[in-house]
Design a protein around this motif. Structure first.
Motif, PDB file in Angstrom:
ATOM      1  N   CYS A  13       0.486 -10.799   5.974  1.00  0.00           N
ATOM      2  CA  CYS A  13      -0.574 -11.724   6.375  1.00  0.00           C
ATOM      3  C   CYS A  13      -0.093 -13.172   6.274  1.00  0.00           C
ATOM      4  O   CYS A  13       0.042 -13.717   5.181  1.00  0.00           O
ATOM      5  CB  CYS A  13      -1.783 -11.501   5.461  1.00  0.00           C
ATOM      6  SG  CYS A  13      -3.159 -12.556   5.851  1.00  0.00           S
ATOM      7  N   ARG A  23      -4.179 -13.177   2.385  1.00  0.00           N
ATOM      8  CA  ARG A  23      -5.409 -12.389   2.415  1.00  0.00           C
ATOM      9  C   ARG A  23      -6.532 -13.005   1.595  1.00  0.00           C
ATOM     10  O   ARG A  23      -7.697 -12.632   1.745  1.00  0.00           O
ATOM     11  CB  ARG A  23      -5.160 -10.961   1.901  1.00  0.00           C
ATOM     12  CG  ARG A  23      -4.171 -10.165   2.735  1.00  0.00           C
ATOM     13  CD  ARG A  23      -4.309  -8.680   2.487  1.00  0.00           C
ATOM     14  NE  ARG A  23      -5.584  -8.184   2.911  1.00  0.00           N
ATOM     15  CZ  ARG A  23      -5.882  -7.883   4.168  1.00  0.00           C
ATOM     16  NH1 ARG A  23      -4.999  -8.010   5.131  1.00  0.00           N
ATOM     17  NH2 ARG A  23      -7.070  -7.431   4.471  1.00  0.00           N
ATOM     18  N   SER A  60      -3.713 -10.164  10.009  1.00  0.00           N
ATOM     19  CA  SER A  60      -2.491  -9.554   9.484  1.00  0.00           C
ATOM     20  C   SER A  60      -1.839  -8.604  10.484  1.00  0.00           C
ATOM     21  O   SER A  60      -2.372  -8.344  11.562  1.00  0.00           O
ATOM     22  CB  SER A  60      -2.815  -8.796   8.197  1.00  0.00           C
ATOM     23  OG  SER A  60      -3.727  -7.760   8.470  1.00  0.00           O
ATOM     24  N   ARG A 113       0.856  -1.193   0.000  1.00  0.00           N
ATOM     25  CA  ARG A 113       0.000   0.000   0.000  1.00  0.00           C
ATOM     26  C   ARG A 113       0.882   1.228   0.000  1.00  0.00           C
ATOM     27  O   ARG A 113       2.075   1.148   0.263  1.00  0.00           O
ATOM     28  CB  ARG A 113      -0.925  -0.002   1.229  1.00  0.00           C
ATOM     29  CG  ARG A 113      -1.854  -1.192   1.261  1.00  0.00           C
ATOM     30  CD  ARG A 113      -2.708  -1.219   2.517  1.00  0.00           C
ATOM     31  NE  ARG A 113      -3.471  -2.470   2.610  1.00  0.00           N
ATOM     32  CZ  ARG A 113      -4.155  -2.844   3.680  1.00  0.00           C
ATOM     33  NH1 ARG A 113      -4.180  -2.069   4.753  1.00  0.00           N
ATOM     34  NH2 ARG A 113      -4.818  -3.975   3.694  1.00  0.00           N
ATOM     35  N   PHE A 125       4.936   0.080   9.044  1.00  0.00           N
ATOM     36  CA  PHE A 125       4.940   1.473   8.582  1.00  0.00           C
ATOM     37  C   PHE A 125       5.973   2.262   9.371  1.00  0.00           C
ATOM     38  O   PHE A 125       6.365   1.849  10.470  1.00  0.00           O
ATOM     39  CB  PHE A 125       3.545   2.100   8.700  1.00  0.00           C
ATOM     40  CG  PHE A 125       2.934   2.000  10.058  1.00  0.00           C
ATOM     41  CD1 PHE A 125       3.148   2.978  11.018  1.00  0.00           C
ATOM     42  CD2 PHE A 125       2.150   0.908  10.394  1.00  0.00           C
ATOM     43  CE1 PHE A 125       2.585   2.881  12.270  1.00  0.00           C
ATOM     44  CE2 PHE A 125       1.586   0.795  11.660  1.00  0.00           C
ATOM     45  CZ  PHE A 125       1.804   1.786  12.597  1.00  0.00           C
ATOM     46  N   MET A 184       2.179   1.807   3.693  1.00  0.00           N
ATOM     47  CA  MET A 184       2.544   0.668   4.554  1.00  0.00           C
ATOM     48  C   MET A 184       2.618  -0.620   3.751  1.00  0.00           C
ATOM     49  O   MET A 184       2.227  -0.667   2.594  1.00  0.00           O
ATOM     50  CB  MET A 184       1.474   0.491   5.634  1.00  0.00           C
ATOM     51  CG  MET A 184       0.142   0.083   5.041  1.00  0.00           C
ATOM     52  SD  MET A 184      -1.014  -0.610   6.222  1.00  0.00           S
ATOM     53  CE  MET A 184      -1.611   0.865   7.006  1.00  0.00           C
ATOM     54  N   ASN A 238       1.061  -4.470   4.311  1.00  0.00           N
ATOM     55  CA  ASN A 238       0.205  -5.314   5.135  1.00  0.00           C
ATOM     56  C   ASN A 238       0.685  -6.751   4.961  1.00  0.00           C
ATOM     57  O   ASN A 238       0.763  -7.259   3.847  1.00  0.00           O
ATOM     58  CB  ASN A 238      -1.255  -5.175   4.703  1.00  0.00           C
ATOM     59  CG  ASN A 238      -2.171  -6.071   5.511  1.00  0.00           C
ATOM     60  OD1 ASN A 238      -2.468  -7.192   5.105  1.00  0.00           O
ATOM     61  ND2 ASN A 238      -2.587  -5.596   6.661  1.00  0.00           N
ATOM     62  N   ASP A 243       0.678  -4.772  10.204  1.00  0.00           N
ATOM     63  CA  ASP A 243       1.131  -3.720   9.294  1.00  0.00           C
ATOM     64  C   ASP A 243       2.551  -3.307   9.623  1.00  0.00           C
ATOM     65  O   ASP A 243       2.961  -3.315  10.783  1.00  0.00           O
ATOM     66  CB  ASP A 243       0.243  -2.475   9.420  1.00  0.00           C
ATOM     67  CG  ASP A 243      -1.185  -2.744   8.964  1.00  0.00           C
ATOM     68  OD1 ASP A 243      -1.368  -3.571   8.062  1.00  0.00           O
ATOM     69  OD2 ASP A 243      -2.096  -2.115   9.531  1.00  0.00           O
TER      70      ASP A 243
END
Ligand SMILES: [Mg+2]
Length: 254
Positions: free
Chosen positions: A130, A134, A187, A123, A191, A126, A128, A189
């Motif tokens: 998982c 996902r 998940s 993204r 960042f 960030m 993500n 994140d």
């Protein structure tokens, strides 16, 4: 006295100017219009500009002096872009590649009853990450969540990732500090530290004597917590958009 020159009021969007995820009411638009005759106004939300347009109208860039989308990663003043930042540019391709390689390598060592696909989602602000993937179904998602509660899969991963990438230097000598944070059911994140709503303050802190912030999630763990407690800002907690209107009427007679 508060004037347009010396005072900026920043608003969170969901739960502060609107019912979460819904559009602002006509009354809110009227109050903000009257307020803007007296002070400078802006919004700072976690969503992207497309979502902000849905909630606040097609003229959002004209109706607010400052619009900060994605916590200010996309920044606009008087309708013009004044700043654009991304996770990719912040890290650089080499460090981003290392982080993704490390993720795939660590995930390959995790034993889970089920694995699906899409382990890394890229993204703007960030990554993500998982472990189950996902693309799992709703039932598989729930299953993982229960499994994770017992086996602490994500907790252990966050610890490993923080040890490696919490504070590191890129090959070209830049210092990077990443935060790894568990959210949702499946998940976590990654960042940069400081990429919360306080990120937007760099664009306005030197220009106003008074910066006020209105938000509904100002308690610890909420997405307004950091900016609400920032010494550059005077924070107000609201429980609904009606509460925001009530306070604005009280303070500014709008
Ligand atoms: Mg909110």
């Amino acid at each position: 006295m508060a004037t347009r020159e010396n005072t900026l009021i920043l608003f969170d969007v969901d739960g502060t100017l609107t019912v979460p995820r819904l559009a602002a009411t006509q009354e809110m638009h009227d109050v903000l219009k009257a307020l803007r005759d007296k002070v400078t106004i802006g919004i700072v939300g976690g969503s992207d500009l497309v979502k902000q347009v849905e909630q606040l109208g097609a003229s959002v860039l004209a109706d607010f002096d400052f619009v900060f989308a994605e916590n200010g990663l996309a920044a606009y003043e008087k309708g013009q872009s004044i700043g654009e930042q991304s996770f990719k540019d912040h890290l650089g391709e080499e460090a981003l590649g290392e982080l993704i390689d490390f993720t795939l390598s660590e995930f390959s060592k995790v034993k889970l009853p089920k694995k699906r696909g899409t382990f890394v989602e890229y993204r703007k602000g960030m990554l993500n990450l998982c472990p189950i993937g996902r693309s799992c179904s709703q039932d598989e998602r729930r299953e993982f969540f229960e499994y994770d509660k017992i086996h602490k899969i994500r907790e252990a991963l966050v610890e490993k990732f923080t040890a490696k990438f919490g504070s590191f230097q890129t090959a070209d000598g830049r210092q990077i500090n990443l935060k790894f944070s568990i959210g949702g059911e499946i998940s976590f994140d990654a960042f940069p530290v400081g990429w919360d709503k306080t990120f937007c303050l760099q664009y306005v802190e030197k220009r106003f004597e008074n910066i006020l912030f209105f938000g509904d999630k100002t308690a610890k763990g909420g997405n307004d917590f950091e900016i609400y407690n920032d010494p550059r800002v005077k924070g107000y907690t609201v429980v609904s958009y009606q509460d925001t209107i009530r306070i604005l009427k009280e303070l500014y007679n709008v």
